[in-house]
Write a protein that holds these residues in place. Structure first.
Motif, PDB file in Angstrom:
ATOM      1  N   UNK A  95     -44.984  -9.400  15.857  1.00  8.84           N
ATOM      2  CA  UNK A  95     -43.723  -8.721  15.516  1.00  8.84           C
ATOM      3  C   UNK A  95     -42.539  -9.565  15.955  1.00  8.84           C
ATOM      4  N   UNK A  96     -41.475  -9.519  15.169  1.00  2.97           N
ATOM      5  CA  UNK A  96     -40.253 -10.244  15.512  1.00  2.97           C
ATOM      6  C   UNK A  96     -39.422  -9.390  16.477  1.00  2.97           C
ATOM      7  N   UNK A  97     -38.807 -10.056  17.441  1.00  6.56           N
ATOM      8  CA  UNK A  97     -37.979  -9.377  18.420  1.00  6.56           C
ATOM      9  C   UNK A  97     -36.515  -9.737  18.174  1.00  6.56           C
ATOM     10  N   UNK A  98     -35.675  -8.709  18.028  1.00  8.14           N
ATOM     11  CA  UNK A  98     -34.249  -8.919  17.779  1.00  8.14           C
ATOM     12  C   UNK A  98     -33.444  -8.117  18.791  1.00  8.14           C
ATOM     13  N   UNK A  99     -32.501  -8.789  19.458  1.00  2.52           N
ATOM     14  CA  UNK A  99     -31.614  -8.080  20.382  1.00  2.52           C
ATOM     15  C   UNK A  99     -30.779  -7.062  19.606  1.00  2.52           C
ATOM     16  N   UNK A 100     -30.756  -5.836  20.091  1.00  6.98           N
ATOM     17  CA  UNK A 100     -29.989  -4.780  19.424  1.00  6.98           C
ATOM     18  C   UNK A 100     -28.505  -5.027  19.651  1.00  6.98           C
ATOM     19  N   UNK A 101     -27.713  -4.885  18.581  1.00  2.00           N
ATOM     20  CA  UNK A 101     -26.288  -5.215  18.613  1.00  2.00           C
ATOM     21  C   UNK A 101     -25.413  -3.975  18.551  1.00  2.00           C
ATOM     22  N   UNK A 102     -25.911  -2.856  19.038  1.00  3.86           N
ATOM     23  CA  UNK A 102     -25.124  -1.613  18.984  1.00  3.86           C
ATOM     24  C   UNK A 102     -25.454  -0.749  20.178  1.00  3.86           C
ATOM     25  N   UNK A 103     -24.600   0.234  20.421  1.00  5.75           N
ATOM     26  CA  UNK A 103     -24.826   1.228  21.466  1.00  5.75           C
ATOM     27  C   UNK A 103     -25.302   2.516  20.810  1.00  5.75           C
ATOM     28  N   UNK A 104     -26.363   3.128  21.363  1.00  9.46           N
ATOM     29  CA  UNK A 104     -26.855   4.390  20.791  1.00  9.46           C
ATOM     30  C   UNK A 104     -25.873   5.528  21.043  1.00  9.46           C
ATOM     31  N   UNK A 105     -24.989   5.366  22.016  1.00  9.52           N
ATOM     32  CA  UNK A 105     -23.949   6.375  22.239  1.00  9.52           C
ATOM     33  C   UNK A 105     -22.898   6.309  21.129  1.00  9.52           C
ATOM     34  N   UNK A 106     -22.593   5.092  20.718  1.00  7.78           N
ATOM     35  CA  UNK A 106     -21.588   4.901  19.663  1.00  7.78           C
ATOM     36  C   UNK A 106     -22.201   5.137  18.282  1.00  7.78           C
ATOM     37  N   UNK A 107     -23.462   4.781  18.091  1.00  5.05           N
ATOM     38  CA  UNK A 107     -24.125   4.888  16.786  1.00  5.05           C
ATOM     39  C   UNK A 107     -25.470   5.606  16.939  1.00  5.05           C
ATOM     40  N   UNK A 108     -25.459   6.923  17.162  1.00  4.36           N
ATOM     41  CA  UNK A 108     -26.726   7.647  17.328  1.00  4.36           C
ATOM     42  C   UNK A 108     -27.595   7.559  16.072  1.00  4.36           C
ATOM     43  N   UNK A 109     -28.919   7.368  16.302  1.00  2.00           N
ATOM     44  CA  UNK A 109     -29.912   7.267  15.224  1.00  2.00           C
ATOM     45  C   UNK A 109     -29.676   6.060  14.312  1.00  2.00           C
ATOM     46  N   UNK A 110     -28.975   5.077  14.823  1.00  2.00           N
ATOM     47  CA  UNK A 110     -28.774   3.815  14.101  1.00  2.00           C
ATOM     48  C   UNK A 110     -29.065   2.668  15.063  1.00  2.00           C
ATOM     49  N   UNK A 111     -29.543   1.570  14.520  1.00  2.00           N
ATOM     50  CA  UNK A 111     -29.683   0.317  15.258  1.00  2.00           C
ATOM     51  C   UNK A 111     -29.030  -0.782  14.435  1.00  2.00           C
ATOM     52  N   UNK A 112     -28.135  -1.540  15.068  1.00  2.00           N
ATOM     53  CA  UNK A 112     -27.500  -2.676  14.408  1.00  2.00           C
ATOM     54  C   UNK A 112     -28.156  -3.964  14.887  1.00  2.00           C
ATOM     55  N   UNK A 113     -28.301  -4.904  13.978  1.00  4.08           N
ATOM     56  CA  UNK A 113     -28.857  -6.214  14.301  1.00  4.08           C
ATOM     57  C   UNK A 113     -27.925  -7.306  13.797  1.00  4.08           C
ATOM     58  N   UNK A 114     -27.878  -8.412  14.494  1.00  2.00           N
ATOM     59  CA  UNK A 114     -27.109  -9.583  14.079  1.00  2.00           C
ATOM     60  C   UNK A 114     -28.080 -10.751  14.046  1.00  2.00           C
ATOM     61  N   UNK A 115     -28.564 -11.085  12.848  1.00  2.22           N
ATOM     62  CA  UNK A 115     -29.649 -12.064  12.750  1.00  2.22           C
ATOM     63  C   UNK A 115     -29.498 -12.919  11.491  1.00  2.22           C
ATOM     64  N   UNK A 116     -30.120 -14.078  11.553  1.00  2.00           N
ATOM     65  CA  UNK A 116     -30.214 -14.943  10.375  1.00  2.00           C
ATOM     66  C   UNK A 116     -31.508 -14.585   9.652  1.00  2.00           C
ATOM     67  N   UNK A 117     -31.387 -14.070   8.436  1.00  2.00           N
ATOM     68  CA  UNK A 117     -32.568 -13.618   7.696  1.00  2.00           C
ATOM     69  C   UNK A 117     -32.285 -13.748   6.204  1.00  2.00           C
ATOM     70  N   UNK A 118     -33.351 -13.920   5.443  1.00  2.00           N
ATOM     71  CA  UNK A 118     -33.196 -14.105   4.001  1.00  2.00           C
ATOM     72  C   UNK A 118     -33.750 -12.904   3.246  1.00  2.00           C
ATOM     73  N   UNK A 119     -34.997 -12.543   3.505  1.00  6.86           N
ATOM     74  CA  UNK A 119     -35.635 -11.457   2.767  1.00  6.86           C
ATOM     75  C   UNK A 119     -35.836 -10.255   3.680  1.00  6.86           C
ATOM     76  N   UNK A 120     -35.756  -9.070   3.078  1.00  5.65           N
ATOM     77  CA  UNK A 120     -35.941  -7.857   3.843  1.00  5.65           C
ATOM     78  C   UNK A 120     -36.459  -6.774   2.914  1.00  5.65           C
ATOM     79  N   UNK A 121     -36.955  -5.683   3.519  1.00  2.00           N
ATOM     80  CA  UNK A 121     -37.410  -4.526   2.755  1.00  2.00           C
ATOM     81  C   UNK A 121     -36.435  -3.373   2.932  1.00  2.00           C
ATOM     82  N   UNK A 122     -36.480  -2.405   2.002  1.00  4.21           N
ATOM     83  CA  UNK A 122     -35.574  -1.267   2.079  1.00  4.21           C
ATOM     84  C   UNK A 122     -35.924  -0.342   3.235  1.00  4.21           C
ATOM     85  N   UNK A 123     -37.205  -0.274   3.589  1.00  4.34           N
ATOM     86  CA  UNK A 123     -37.626   0.538   4.731  1.00  4.34           C
ATOM     87  C   UNK A 123     -38.464  -0.326   5.664  1.00  4.34           C
ATOM     88  N   UNK A 124     -38.345  -0.054   6.964  1.00  5.82           N
ATOM     89  CA  UNK A 124     -39.030  -0.846   7.974  1.00  5.82           C
ATOM     90  C   UNK A 124     -39.608   0.087   9.031  1.00  5.82           C
TER      91      UNK A 124
END
Length: 522
Positions: A328-357
């Motif tokens: 599994x890939x490990x990405x540092x979370x770029x958000x606060x759960x207090x500021x963005x409940x039920x959301x996780x923000x990521x700041x990464x270099x990536x090309x392809x992704x899926x709609x659900x993960x």
């Protein structure tokens, strides 16, 4: 064997053992009947190389244990990777064990030329072929990842490029949304785990190279036969069903640069004289440099190598012996759960992704000060800004304005991540923001980095340190973390009146007190 995390910290799996070993009431001869050998897994790009292994071997020796083989230190930066030290260390260890515990008469070591037993047995299941997986579809075979309660299904709500169009690096901001019933909780510094999936076209190509395409989609079961040998995470084992296509898509990494053992298995499974000659050369001590030139220097992948060794026939039972696990890939979370409940923000270099993960949260290495009134100094160039963004969002939410961010990038117009957010927080007097644009200077001018900004702000930084500030460093582990700590030591020396050695001790004491945290990667 032991890895090292953070600023020379032992891995989580070792924490309980290490706490027991540090007990002050242990007699100095408590381990007088214990023999041991330690091998550290490390990377000299990190300042405290193999630190946990060094501490472990020294502590065991101080408690009376007998070291039967000199400590080994594997270095990912070695031209042969960890194998550069592991191979000779293993040979030395085996010699020591043979001397200490001789084999009974008539029993000999198994030769390296003898094919080991596979760690699994794969059997066919008598049922129709499973549908072919694609990058977008959910597999119909059994998937333990879907029932793992530590993973949650996320929907990609935002996929926004935050570097300029045409810039050499495509860095993106991702917003992952979870169902409210999941109640996602995480802290600044925590990490998101995401299982990757290999592109279908590449999977099809490797299936054809391995001569597995005709039965790639037939249902199979996997039975583990070697309990001491690891298997990929979330692998469906008997009686669950899967397919070879699914295995190559989700569980093994044919796009990795292989280790030496891979070539040993190729040697087992080829009868072509030309291939055997090349492999015998690379596997010999004299051929190590040739193996480096062929594989490690150009970063040649397993997929690429298999296109050149067309006569190799790998039995499917050996798929997990020959191919490394797809981790599994490990990405540092770029958000606060207090500021963005039920959301996780990521700041990464990536090309392809899926709609659900499927995403899990893993506890990170850093801790916030217990009080919002404690100042913080965050240093996070490049994508190292991700955990700094999470930390600052959390602090601002908790009412703290004593936040200082040092960010570094190449150009203000090309790759200054989240620049508008920082500007808004500066306008609201919730952070002090200092940025170093290393490539925006005039021709001939010295490049400016985050450590240079810290030196420029020496008076302010010293005042913050004397006020009990906590320091966080995140980003590449090459020269940046050491350079930042050197700049802090210079600040202590110049502004605090310390001698050089005392200033270095001041910074090291911050680490020991838990006031200086590192979240860096190579």
């Amino acid at each position: 064997m032991s890895t090292t995390t953070g600023s020379g910290v032992e891995p989580r799996s070792m924490s309980s053992l290490w706490a027991q070993l540090l007990r002050a009431d242990l007699p100095s001869d408590v381990f007088e009947d214990l023999s041991f050998a330690v091998f550290g897994l490390g990377d000299t790009a990190y300042e405290k190389f193999c630190w946990a292994a060094k501490k472990l071997s020294r502590r065991l020796a101080s408690l009376g244990a007998h070291e039967i083989c000199e400590r080994g230190e594997g270095d990912d930066q070695h031209q042969l990777g960890l194998d550069g030290a592991l191979q000779p260390w293993t040979e030395t260890l085996l010699t020591s064990l043979q001397n200490l515990y001789p084999l009974p008469p008539g029993v000999e070591f198994v030769s390296e030329s003898t094919l080991p037993s596979p760690r699994v047995i794969i059997r066919d299941v008598a049922e129709p072929k499973a549908p072919v997986e694609t990058f977008e579809t959910v597999p119909t075979t059994d998937d333990p990842l879907q029932t793992d309660q530590t993973f949650h299904t996320a929907t990609v709500r935002t996929n926004k490029r935050i570097t300029a169009e045409g810039w050499y690096q495509d860095v993106r901001h991702f917003d992952l949304e979870f169902d409210s019933s999941d109640e996602i909780r995480y802290n600044p510094g925590d990490v998101a785990l995401i299982h990757p999936v290999a592109p279908p076209s590449e999977v099809q190509d490797i299936l054809e190279i391995l001569n597995w395409e005709e039965f790639a989609d037939e249902a199979i079961t996997i039975t583990q036969t070697m309990e001491d040998q690891s298997l990929p995470d979330h692998l469906p084992l008997h009686p669950q069903k899967t397919t070879l296509r699914t295995i190559l898509s989700r569980y093994v990494d044919f796009r990795a640069v292989p280790r030496r053992v891979f070539f040993q298995y190729l040697r087992y499974f080829t009868t072509d004289e030309r291939e055997m000659e090349a492999l015998d050369d690379w596997l010999s001590p004299a051929g190590a440099d040739d193996l480096y030139e062929y594989c490690h220097r150009p970063r040649r992948t397993i997929h690429e190598i298999m296109t050149e060794f067309r006569n190799v026939r790998i039995p499917r039972d050996y798929v997990f012996d020959v191919l490394p696990p797809l981790r599994p890939r490990e990405f540092s979370i770029a958000s606060s759960s207090k500021r963005h409940p039920n959301h996780i923000h990521l700041c990464i270099a990536i090309v392809k992704y899926r709609d659900t993960l499927r995403v899990a949260v893993q506890k990170g290495l850093i801790t916030l000060p217990p009080s919002p009134s404690t100042p913080v100094i965050c240093v996070g160039p490049g994508t190292g800004v991700a955990p700094m963004r999470a930390l600052i969002q959390e602090r601002v939410h908790d009412g703290s304005a004593l936040n200082h961010l040092y960010f570094g990038c190449r150009s203000a117009s090309q790759d200054e991540h989240y620049a508008s957010e920082w500007a808004d927080l500066v306008a609201q007097q919730q952070i002090v923001y200092r940025v170093a644009h290393s490539r925006d200077g005039k021709e001939g001018d010295a490049r400016v980095y985050v450590q240079d900004r810290i030196r420029e702000d020496a008076t302010l930084v010293w005042k913050l340190l004397e006020d009990g500030a906590w320091v966080y460093i995140s980003g590449s582990s090459n020269k940046m973390p050491a350079a930042v700590k050197a700049a802090l030591a210079e600040t202590v020396e110049m502004e605090g009146g310390y001698q050089n050695e005392a200033a270095v001790r001041y910074v090291n004491e911050m680490i020991r007190e838990g006031r200086l945290w590192e979240e860096c990667w190579s």
